[in-house]
Design a protein around this motif. Structure first.
Motif, PDB file in Angstrom:
ATOM      1  N   GLY A  91       0.943  -1.085   0.087  1.00 27.39           N
ATOM      2  CA  GLY A  91       0.096  -0.297   0.419  1.00 27.39           C
ATOM      3  C   GLY A  91       0.928   1.176   0.274  1.00 27.39           C
ATOM      4  O   GLY A  91       2.271   1.538   0.071  1.00 27.39           O
ATOM      5  N   CYS A  92       0.624   2.234  -0.328  1.00 25.56           N
ATOM      6  CA  CYS A  92       0.625   3.528  -0.092  1.00 25.56           C
ATOM      7  C   CYS A  92       1.091   3.956   1.771  1.00 25.56           C
ATOM      8  O   CYS A  92       0.451   3.615   2.092  1.00 25.56           O
ATOM      9  CB  CYS A  92      -0.013   4.779  -0.552  1.00 25.56           C
ATOM     10  N   SER A 142      -0.184   2.812   7.038  1.00 23.03           N
ATOM     11  CA  SER A 142      -1.467   3.581   6.487  1.00 23.03           C
ATOM     12  C   SER A 142      -1.630   2.625   5.274  1.00 23.03           C
ATOM     13  O   SER A 142      -0.532   2.372   4.448  1.00 23.03           O
ATOM     14  CB  SER A 142      -2.199   4.608   6.689  1.00 23.03           C
ATOM     15  N   TYR A 143      -2.569   3.170   4.666  1.00 21.71           N
ATOM     16  CA  TYR A 143      -2.911   2.067   3.376  1.00 21.71           C
ATOM     17  C   TYR A 143      -4.045   2.815   2.627  1.00 21.71           C
ATOM     18  O   TYR A 143      -5.160   3.344   3.079  1.00 21.71           O
ATOM     19  CB  TYR A 143      -3.713   0.525   3.763  1.00 21.71           C
ATOM     20  N   SER A 144      -4.613   3.196   1.481  1.00 28.08           N
ATOM     21  CA  SER A 144      -5.094   3.155   0.485  1.00 28.08           C
ATOM     22  C   SER A 144      -6.046   2.007   0.072  1.00 28.08           C
ATOM     23  O   SER A 144      -6.177   1.874  -1.047  1.00 28.08           O
ATOM     24  CB  SER A 144      -4.630   3.682  -1.344  1.00 28.08           C
ATOM     25  N   CYS A 202      -4.644  -5.256   6.703  1.00 29.28           N
ATOM     26  CA  CYS A 202      -4.134  -4.405   5.373  1.00 29.28           C
ATOM     27  C   CYS A 202      -2.527  -5.668   5.254  1.00 29.28           C
ATOM     28  O   CYS A 202      -1.951  -5.499   3.997  1.00 29.28           O
ATOM     29  CB  CYS A 202      -3.863  -3.558   5.290  1.00 29.28           C
ATOM     30  N   SER A 203      -1.996  -5.137   6.437  1.00 21.48           N
ATOM     31  CA  SER A 203      -0.554  -5.726   5.565  1.00 21.48           C
ATOM     32  C   SER A 203      -0.223  -6.717   5.253  1.00 21.48           C
ATOM     33  O   SER A 203      -0.017  -7.160   4.293  1.00 21.48           O
ATOM     34  CB  SER A 203       0.268  -5.923   7.026  1.00 21.48           C
ATOM     35  N   ARG A 244      -6.452  13.108   0.828  1.00 24.81           N
ATOM     36  CA  ARG A 244      -5.909  12.663  -1.311  1.00 24.81           C
ATOM     37  C   ARG A 244      -5.436  11.872  -1.465  1.00 24.81           C
ATOM     38  O   ARG A 244      -5.402  11.453  -3.068  1.00 24.81           O
ATOM     39  CB  ARG A 244      -4.660  13.968  -0.518  1.00 24.81           C
ATOM     40  N   GLU A 245      -4.733  10.625  -0.840  1.00 23.90           N
ATOM     41  CA  GLU A 245      -3.992   9.475  -1.524  1.00 23.90           C
ATOM     42  C   GLU A 245      -5.078   8.739  -1.740  1.00 23.90           C
ATOM     43  O   GLU A 245      -4.684   7.782  -2.826  1.00 23.90           O
ATOM     44  CB  GLU A 245      -3.116   9.089  -0.593  1.00 23.90           C
ATOM     45  N   GLN A 246      -5.877   8.584  -0.954  1.00 26.03           N
ATOM     46  CA  GLN A 246      -7.307   7.475  -0.997  1.00 26.03           C
ATOM     47  C   GLN A 246      -7.563   8.003  -2.556  1.00 26.03           C
ATOM     48  O   GLN A 246      -8.839   7.555  -3.520  1.00 26.03           O
ATOM     49  CB  GLN A 246      -8.265   7.373   0.004  1.00 26.03           C
TER      50      GLN A 246
END
Length: 437
Positions: free
Chosen positions: A5-6, A137-139, A203-204, A407-409
């Motif tokens: 993820g981002c 964190s993740y998108s 999510c990881s 914003r990234e999402q």
């Protein structure tokens, strides 16, 4: 292989590097966190690799080839001792708690809890060098806000909401087990094993794990084919590369070989599979540019709406469902998929005995039904295009005033929607050409 993820701030760093004209990869191997990671892996038997961590202008973090890698050359060979699996967890301090808990927790829960507990231990954790390079964190859908959910395509939104709810249920339904772990925690269990912490761990695992089957255990339930692979999981996905990946029992290593080769100083990629961008967003939190597998899905409710009031609609829809012709209805740059066209032909039929319906699914139609189905396909594409444009306008509005994680999402969803707009516009052109002929 699953993706990554981002990291928080990823999109901002990418924009900054593009603005500054920095197109050369920037090595990360000298940074302390990566120095510690490599030392950690070497202590566990990892020897050498022709790759190094680097920042790239288009994909952010990835792995760069230090020298040319020939077709068939090894990218990464990671010893089993470097992999984080349920066997790792059962042999750890969590093992006794997992082994006596009834009913047995799932393998996924065991891995999630181990990641959270190791993150809680900080530098005291044996796995700290790996956890320290994981995204914060993740998108992915479990992180999506309601405003981001609202601008997803309807089918993606439904699956994203299911995914988000599944993670919430996973946390809520294991509170007693979490409390049983209090003896190994330095803070109250409810402060350590929070929903946010479990979401990060889930999510990881979901975005980064490779497929591997460890020895079966009676102490765990559910599928047990997850393995976290430090360093190897820095490989990014590209749909046009070919690799051979899997656990080699002869060498005791998880190996990835490049079948197409990698040029010196270029980024090495892996291929996660023939996934369209909706699947990539849902499972991994990114979309791939120029993805040859990308399509736009037509949902059943939109299909029925286009034929609302038509004769025998309910019976035809039931017939299509029973024959599995309401799954994977798609359009591409080249036009409607054959399953969608078959469904449209059947739904366009005037009153006919049911025995004729199967021949229609096999492609035997009269000219009128063919023309009517093409016109209906145009209508469907126009409706989808209108909704896509409306969503892009809403995304642009939301981007004017939002924090970086949101914003990234939004930027990931915007990429998906822009691709969708292009596909629908091209499909409409193809359909118009068909009508003119």
């Amino acid at each position: 292989m699953a993706g990554r993820g981002c990291r928080a701030g990823r999109a901002a760093r990418r924009r900054r590097r593009k603005r500054d004209g920095s197109i050369q990869p920037e090595s990360l191997s000298h940074q302390l966190r990566y120095v510690r990671l490599m030392k950690f892996l070497h202590q566990r038997g990892f020897t050498s690799t022709p790759l190094q961590p680097a920042l790239f202008s288009d994909t952010d973090r990835g792995l760069q080839a230090l020298h040319a890698i020939q077709p068939g050359g090894m990218l990464v060979s990671l010893p089993e001792s470097c992999l984080l699996t349920t066997s790792t967890v059962l042999l750890s301090y969590l093992g006794p708690f997992l082994k006596r808990w009834k009913p047995p927790p799932s393998s996924l829960v065991a891995l999630c809890v181990f990641l959270v507990c190791e993150r809680h231990r900080g530098e005291a954790s044996d796995w700290f060098p790996y956890i320290d390079v994981l995204p914060q964190s993740y998108s992915c859908p479990p992180y999506f806000t309601d405003s981001v959910m609202a601008v997803l395509p309807s089918g993606v939104r439904r699956r994203a909401e299911e995914q988000r709810e599944m993670v919430r249920h996973l946390h809520a339904s294991h509170q007693d087990f979490f409390r049983s772990l209090q003896p190994v925690l330095t803070r109250p269990a409810e402060e350590v094993l929070t929903y946010e912490a479990l979401r990060w761990a889930w999510c990881s695992i979901n975005t980064r794990s490779v497929f591997m089957t460890p020895p079966s255990s009676s102490f765990l339930s559910g599928p047990d084919n997850y393995a976290l692979a430090p360093f190897l999981d820095l490989l990014n996905h590209r749909p046009d590369v070919q690799v051979k990946a899997g656990f080699n029992r002869a060498t005791g290593c998880y190996e990835v070989r490049s079948l197409s080769g990698v040029q010196r100083h270029q980024q090495a990629f892996i291929n996660y599979g023939s996934h369209d961008n909706q699947r990539l967003l849902l499972e991994y939190g990114f979309v791939s540019s120029c993805n040859p597998h990308s399509v736009v899905y037509v949902e059943e409710d939109l299909l029925c709406e286009a034929f609302r009031g038509g004769q025998s609609l309910d019976e035809k829809v039931l017939f299509l469902r029973e024959n599995h012709f309401l799954d994977n209805l798609t359009v591409s740059d080249e036009g409607p998929g054959w399953r969608l066209l078959a469904a449209l032909r059947l739904l366009s039929l005037p009153p006919l005995p049911c025995r004729h319906w199967r021949t229609v699914l096999l492609g035997q139609t009269a000219g009128e039904e063919e023309e009517r189905s093409v016109l209906t396909a145009q209508t469907l594409c126009e409706r989808l295009l209108k909704e896509t444009r409306r969503s892009l306008q809403e995304i642009s509005r939301l981007l004017q005033n939002c924090e970086q994680p949101i914003r990234e999402q939004l930027e990931v969803v915007m990429s998906l929607r822009r691709e969708e707009r292009s596909i629908l516009e091209n499909c409409l052109e193809a359909l118009q050409s068909t009508v003119e002929i």
